[in-house]
Motif scaffolding. Structure first.
Motif, PDB file in Angstrom:
ATOM      1  N   ASP A 217       0.830  -1.206   0.000  1.00 52.33           N
ATOM      2  CA  ASP A 217       0.000   0.000   0.000  1.00 52.33           C
ATOM      3  C   ASP A 217       0.866   1.259   0.000  1.00 52.33           C
ATOM      4  OD1 ASP A 217      -2.294  -1.450  -0.031  1.00 52.33           O
ATOM      5  OD2 ASP A 217      -2.672  -1.314   2.139  1.00 52.33           O
ATOM      6  N   VAL A 218       1.874   1.231   0.869  1.00 53.71           N
ATOM      7  CA  VAL A 218       2.772   2.381   0.951  1.00 53.71           C
ATOM      8  C   VAL A 218       3.467   2.608  -0.386  1.00 53.71           C
ATOM      9  CG1 VAL A 218       4.940   3.194   1.987  1.00 53.71           C
ATOM     10  CG2 VAL A 218       3.163   2.191   3.440  1.00 53.71           C
ATOM     11  N   TYR A 219       3.897   1.519  -0.971  1.00 52.86           N
ATOM     12  CA  TYR A 219       4.627   1.588  -2.237  1.00 52.86           C
ATOM     13  C   TYR A 219       3.752   2.191  -3.339  1.00 52.86           C
ATOM     14  CZ  TYR A 219       7.775   0.185  -5.971  1.00 52.86           C
ATOM     15  OH  TYR A 219       8.622   0.189  -7.036  1.00 52.86           O
ATOM     16  N   VAL A 220       2.501   1.741  -3.374  1.00 55.82           N
ATOM     17  CA  VAL A 220       1.576   2.252  -4.396  1.00 55.82           C
ATOM     18  C   VAL A 220       1.361   3.753  -4.197  1.00 55.82           C
ATOM     19  CG1 VAL A 220      -0.829   2.175  -5.197  1.00 55.82           C
ATOM     20  CG2 VAL A 220       0.429   0.053  -4.783  1.00 55.82           C
ATOM     21  N   LYS A 221       1.163   4.158  -2.937  1.00 54.09           N
ATOM     22  CA  LYS A 221       0.909   5.583  -2.656  1.00 54.09           C
ATOM     23  C   LYS A 221       2.121   6.447  -3.041  1.00 54.09           C
ATOM     24  CE  LYS A 221      -2.473   5.157   1.035  1.00 54.09           C
ATOM     25  NZ  LYS A 221      -2.545   4.946   2.481  1.00 54.09           N
ATOM     26  N   ILE A 222       3.286   6.025  -2.635  1.00 57.04           N
ATOM     27  CA  ILE A 222       4.460   6.863  -2.894  1.00 57.04           C
ATOM     28  C   ILE A 222       4.767   6.908  -4.391  1.00 57.04           C
ATOM     29  CG2 ILE A 222       6.232   5.089  -2.458  1.00 57.04           C
ATOM     30  CD1 ILE A 222       6.545   8.751  -1.405  1.00 57.04           C
ATOM     31  N   ASN A 223       4.503   5.806  -5.064  1.00 59.83           N
ATOM     32  CA  ASN A 223       4.703   5.780  -6.507  1.00 59.83           C
ATOM     33  C   ASN A 223       3.798   6.787  -7.196  1.00 59.83           C
ATOM     34  OD1 ASN A 223       6.448   4.328  -8.273  1.00 59.83           O
ATOM     35  ND2 ASN A 223       5.901   2.502  -7.112  1.00 59.83           N
ATOM     36  N   ALA A 224       2.557   6.842  -6.711  1.00 63.61           N
ATOM     37  CA  ALA A 224       1.589   7.768  -7.309  1.00 63.61           C
ATOM     38  C   ALA A 224       2.023   9.207  -7.074  1.00 63.61           C
ATOM     39  CB  ALA A 224       0.202   7.517  -6.717  1.00 63.61           C
ATOM     40  N   SER A 225       2.686   9.448  -5.945  1.00 64.93           N
ATOM     41  CA  SER A 225       3.051  10.829  -5.625  1.00 64.93           C
ATOM     42  C   SER A 225       4.326  11.289  -6.340  1.00 64.93           C
ATOM     43  CB  SER A 225       3.212  11.000  -4.114  1.00 64.93           C
ATOM     44  OG  SER A 225       4.439  10.441  -3.701  1.00 64.93           O
ATOM     45  N   ILE A 226       4.994  10.381  -7.013  1.00 65.74           N
ATOM     46  CA  ILE A 226       6.190  10.770  -7.770  1.00 65.74           C
ATOM     47  C   ILE A 226       5.819  11.691  -8.914  1.00 65.74           C
ATOM     48  CG2 ILE A 226       7.894   9.925  -9.440  1.00 65.74           C
ATOM     49  CD1 ILE A 226       8.514   7.680  -7.814  1.00 65.74           C
ATOM     50  N   GLU A 227       4.703  11.344  -9.522  1.00 63.21           N
ATOM     51  CA  GLU A 227       4.230  12.078 -10.689  1.00 63.21           C
ATOM     52  C   GLU A 227       4.247  13.584 -10.439  1.00 63.21           C
ATOM     53  OE1 GLU A 227       1.649  10.371 -14.126  1.00 63.21           O
ATOM     54  OE2 GLU A 227       2.866   9.336 -12.664  1.00 63.21           O
ATOM     55  N   GLY A 228       4.942  14.294 -11.280  1.00 62.79           N
ATOM     56  CA  GLY A 228       5.014  15.753 -11.131  1.00 62.79           C
ATOM     57  C   GLY A 228       5.741  16.197  -9.874  1.00 62.79           C
ATOM     58  N   ASN A 229       6.536  15.301  -9.318  1.00 65.62           N
ATOM     59  CA  ASN A 229       7.224  15.609  -8.071  1.00 65.62           C
ATOM     60  C   ASN A 229       8.621  14.988  -8.073  1.00 65.62           C
ATOM     61  OD1 ASN A 229       7.804  16.369  -5.511  1.00 65.62           O
ATOM     62  ND2 ASN A 229       5.984  15.425  -4.561  1.00 65.62           N
ATOM     63  N   PRO A 230       9.506  15.544  -8.896  1.00 67.79           N
ATOM     64  CA  PRO A 230      10.835  14.942  -9.089  1.00 67.79           C
ATOM     65  C   PRO A 230      11.617  14.895  -7.776  1.00 67.79           C
ATOM     66  CG  PRO A 230      10.715  17.148 -10.062  1.00 67.79           C
ATOM     67  CD  PRO A 230       9.332  16.792  -9.657  1.00 67.79           C
ATOM     68  N   ASP A 231      11.201  15.703  -6.846  1.00 67.97           N
ATOM     69  CA  ASP A 231      11.822  15.746  -5.539  1.00 67.97           C
ATOM     70  C   ASP A 231      11.850  14.372  -4.862  1.00 67.97           C
ATOM     71  OD1 ASP A 231      13.029  17.437  -3.731  1.00 67.97           O
ATOM     72  OD2 ASP A 231      11.233  17.386  -2.435  1.00 67.97           O
ATOM     73  N   VAL A 232      10.704  13.684  -4.927  1.00 69.72           N
ATOM     74  CA  VAL A 232      10.560  12.374  -4.286  1.00 69.72           C
ATOM     75  C   VAL A 232      11.561  11.380  -4.881  1.00 69.72           C
ATOM     76  CG1 VAL A 232       8.995  10.436  -3.885  1.00 69.72           C
ATOM     77  CG2 VAL A 232       8.120  12.767  -3.788  1.00 69.72           C
ATOM     78  N   ASP A 233      11.644  11.427  -6.192  1.00 68.35           N
ATOM     79  CA  ASP A 233      12.541  10.508  -6.884  1.00 68.35           C
ATOM     80  C   ASP A 233      13.994  10.753  -6.443  1.00 68.35           C
ATOM     81  OD1 ASP A 233      12.686   8.406  -8.836  1.00 68.35           O
ATOM     82  OD2 ASP A 233      13.846   9.830 -10.061  1.00 68.35           O
ATOM     83  N   GLU A 234      14.335  12.023  -6.351  1.00 70.34           N
ATOM     84  CA  GLU A 234      15.694  12.383  -5.948  1.00 70.34           C
ATOM     85  C   GLU A 234      15.980  11.908  -4.525  1.00 70.34           C
ATOM     86  OE1 GLU A 234      19.188  12.918  -6.098  1.00 70.34           O
ATOM     87  OE2 GLU A 234      18.084  13.073  -7.989  1.00 70.34           O
ATOM     88  N   LYS A 235      14.994  12.089  -3.663  1.00 71.50           N
ATOM     89  CA  LYS A 235      15.138  11.639  -2.270  1.00 71.50           C
ATOM     90  C   LYS A 235      15.345  10.121  -2.202  1.00 71.50           C
ATOM     91  CE  LYS A 235      12.545  14.878   0.663  1.00 71.50           C
ATOM     92  NZ  LYS A 235      11.168  15.040   1.165  1.00 71.50           N
TER      93      LYS A 235
END
Ligand code: ARG
Length: 590
Positions: A217-235
């Motif tokens: 569940d956590v993985y799905v949520k965080i994956n969805a929040s990557i979109e338009g949020n390059p910050d998350v990917d960098e982190k």
């Protein structure tokens, strides 16, 4: 030199004093080999060929009307005058009939004798009936199941689990030492992402309750929040870098995810009757062993730099170009598999290694094995990809993401419903929940193992639960029925029952089928196909049903009842052993 010694003094009865020595014959474990050995030796006397050679040419007769064992005469490649075989070969106490039909020479066993030898043997061996020691001293490693933490356990993982466990059991049954290894997908940038996600969406409580589901569940949520949020990917990248650099805090969280997931997986595997000798994973492969391999590849000019990355060009072998190291120095799935296999060889010095993985990864394993060969590793040909096709339609009723646990729950419920349809029987089952679980799992497993591995199939919720047709419930039912005869007949198993009384055709067919089990275990080692065993037990169960219709134990005169009981008992032992070999738990009541 005639190895079979016949004693003609005994009123014309040809008694065999000692068995011929034949390389491939396993007289101890395979009682049909006794009869084959004798036939081979009889033929060899006139064929100018060794009994060893002839032994290999003997086949189980496809037409039992003509005999039990057959040999195609042209395969003897004889020159000179034709031989009148039927005149030359004299029946003896083991081989009662010899006849010729066209090119085929047919032999019939003495049935009371086979029954006596076989049932005494099974009585002695019990749960070990069928196995052999041909692989003694050899060891193998089986990499199977191998799911990815925080991702669904999909149908491919389920097949890998079932098939890999079978490959392991078959090796053990052929005398090998087998090490079962679960190679978890537990490393890579996505675990950095998961950690970031856990800070945002995670709950300690949920994690402890159901780690696999919660991490997903956590993985799905965080994956969805990557979109338009390059910050998350960098982190995520930065976090994974910390993990790779051995940062204790980062590793502690990751380790917790991993350990809780393994604990939960172990429970589910136990339900499937499976355990692993080692829980390994991509995270466990040392940088050192990967780099050592990469250096060899570079030195031998097998690997080359391309735009800052390290690649191996395998187009010559029609295996594409394999990427081993990215520009930023990070390794890939393939690189880790190279490191892993080298570590495994160092540790186990295996004679064989198997990867039970879907055929979608065909190219990956071909590349892996080719790279080993190019590296000059002399054991590269000990590696084998145990491939298999896809399963369509395996999802829960709600159609949500697939967790093995949910599938097993759903299966149990559906099986329970099927059982309830027979009120009377249902009321007699002691522990319906347990029984439903076992039959349900058998249904899934037999459905999976009925055809050649490479075939795709559709998950069929209705068909697999049927008690008729070639299904898991049918096999379990046959086993439980045989157990109930033993419980209810009021007789003890008597190993010295008078087997001369078993004269009916279906009794003979049944004994013959039971006797073939050691052959089947041997051939399953070559095919590594579960259907080799499934096909055999289906045939065995069909003969059992036919025999049970006419040859009763109860209400039969005692001597005959005891002989039949011993025969049914041997059938039950054989069926139970074969079910266990497939990874099923044979049911005694249902
Ligand atoms: N974790 C991989 C997957 O889910 C399977 C790993 C198979 N084993 C291996 N040594 N590559 O696709």
């Amino acid at each position: 030199k005639l190895a079979v010694k016949l004693d003609h003094s005994n009123n014309g009865n040809n008694i065999i004093k000692s068995l011929p020595q034949i390389k491939d014959a396993d007289y101890e474990n395979n009682k049909l080999d006794i009869f084959r050995g004798i036939v081979a030796s009889m033929i060899s006397e006139f064929a100018g060929k060794t009994a060893d050679e002839i032994f290999k040419l003997l086949e189980v007769s496809r037409n039992p009307e003509l005999g039990d064992l057959t040999i195609a005469l042209p395969r003897l490649r004889l020159s000179g005058d034709p031989i009148n075989w039927v005149e030359k070969l004299i029946p003896n106490e083991y081989i009662t009939e010899i006849s010729q039909a066209g090119y085929y020479l047919n032999f019939r066993y003495s049935y009371p004798l086979l029954a006596k030898i076989l049932l005494a043997h099974i009585y002695e061996k019990k749960e070990n009936y069928g196995i052999n020691q041909s692989g003694s001293g050899k060891s193998c490693v089986i990499d199977y199941s191998s799911p990815n933490i925080a991702k669904p356990f999909h149908a491919g993982h389920l097949r890998s689990t079932i098939i890999g466990n079978f490959v392991k059991n078959v090796h053990v049954a052929n005398g090998w030492k087998a090490i079962g290894l679960n190679y978890l997908g537990d490393w890579g940038k996505q675990y950095g992402l998961l950690a970031i996600g856990f800070e945002k969406f995670g709950s300690e409580e949920e994690l402890l309750k159901n780690p696999i589901k919660h991490l997903y569940d956590v993985y799905v949520k965080i994956n969805a929040s990557i979109e338009g949020n390059p910050d998350v990917d960098e982190k995520a990248r930065a976090y994974f870098k910390k993990m790779e650099d051995g940062d204790e805090t980062a590793l502690a969280l990751w380790r917790k995810f991993r350990e809780l997931s393994i604990k939960k997986y172990m429970e589910t595997y136990a339900r499937l009757n499976i355990d692993f000798d080692v829980y390994s994973g991509e995270s466990q492969i040392s940088n050192e062993s990967m780099m050592r391999a990469l250096n060899i590849l570079k030195e031998k000019n097998i690997a080359e730099e391309s735009e800052g990355a390290l690649i191996v060009d395998l187009t010559k072998y029609k295996l594409d170009v394999a990427l081993l190291q990215k520009k930023d120095g990070t390794t890939l799935y393939l690189t880790r598999d190279i490191g892993a296999i080298l570590e495994r060889y160092e540790k186990y010095e295996f004679d064989a290694i198997y990867y039970a993985v879907s055929s979608q990864q065909e190219l990956h394993f071909k590349q892996l094995f080719k790279i080993l060969e190019l590296m000059g590793i002399e054991w590269f040909d000990r590696c084998k990809h145990i491939n298999f096709g896809m399963v369509k339609g395996m999802s829960t009723r709600k159609g949500t993401a697939v967790f093995l646990d949910d599938i097993l729950e759903q299966t149990k419920e559906s099986m329970h419903e099927v059982m309830r349809q027979n009120e009377k029987k249902y009321s007699q089952v002691d522990n319906p929940d347990y029984v439903a679980d076992i039959i349900g799992i058998s249904a899934i497993m037999i459905q999976d193992m009925s055809a050649k591995r490479i075939r795709n199939y559709s998950f069929d919720w209705t068909r697999m639960f049927s008690f008729e047709g070639d299904t898991g419930p049918y096999l379990q039912y046959a086993h439980a029925r045989l157990c109930s005869i033993e419980r209810n007949c009021g007789l003890e198993i008597n190993p010295s029952a008078n087997l001369d009384l078993l004269t009916e055709k279906s009794a003979i067919d049944l004994i013959n089928m039971i006797a073939q089990y050691p052959d089947v275990i041997k051939s399953a080692k070559y095919t590594l196909e579960p259907c080799t065993i499934v096909t055999y037990i289906m045939k065995l169960c069909h003969i059992v049903s036919v025999t049970l219709e006419t040859l009763y134990v109860m209400g039969t005169e005692r001597q005959l009842a005891e002989a039949r009981l011993l025969m049914y008992w041997a059938a039950r032992i054989t069926l139970g052993n074969a079910l266990k070999l497939l990874g099923l738990k044979p049911l005694e009541r249902m």
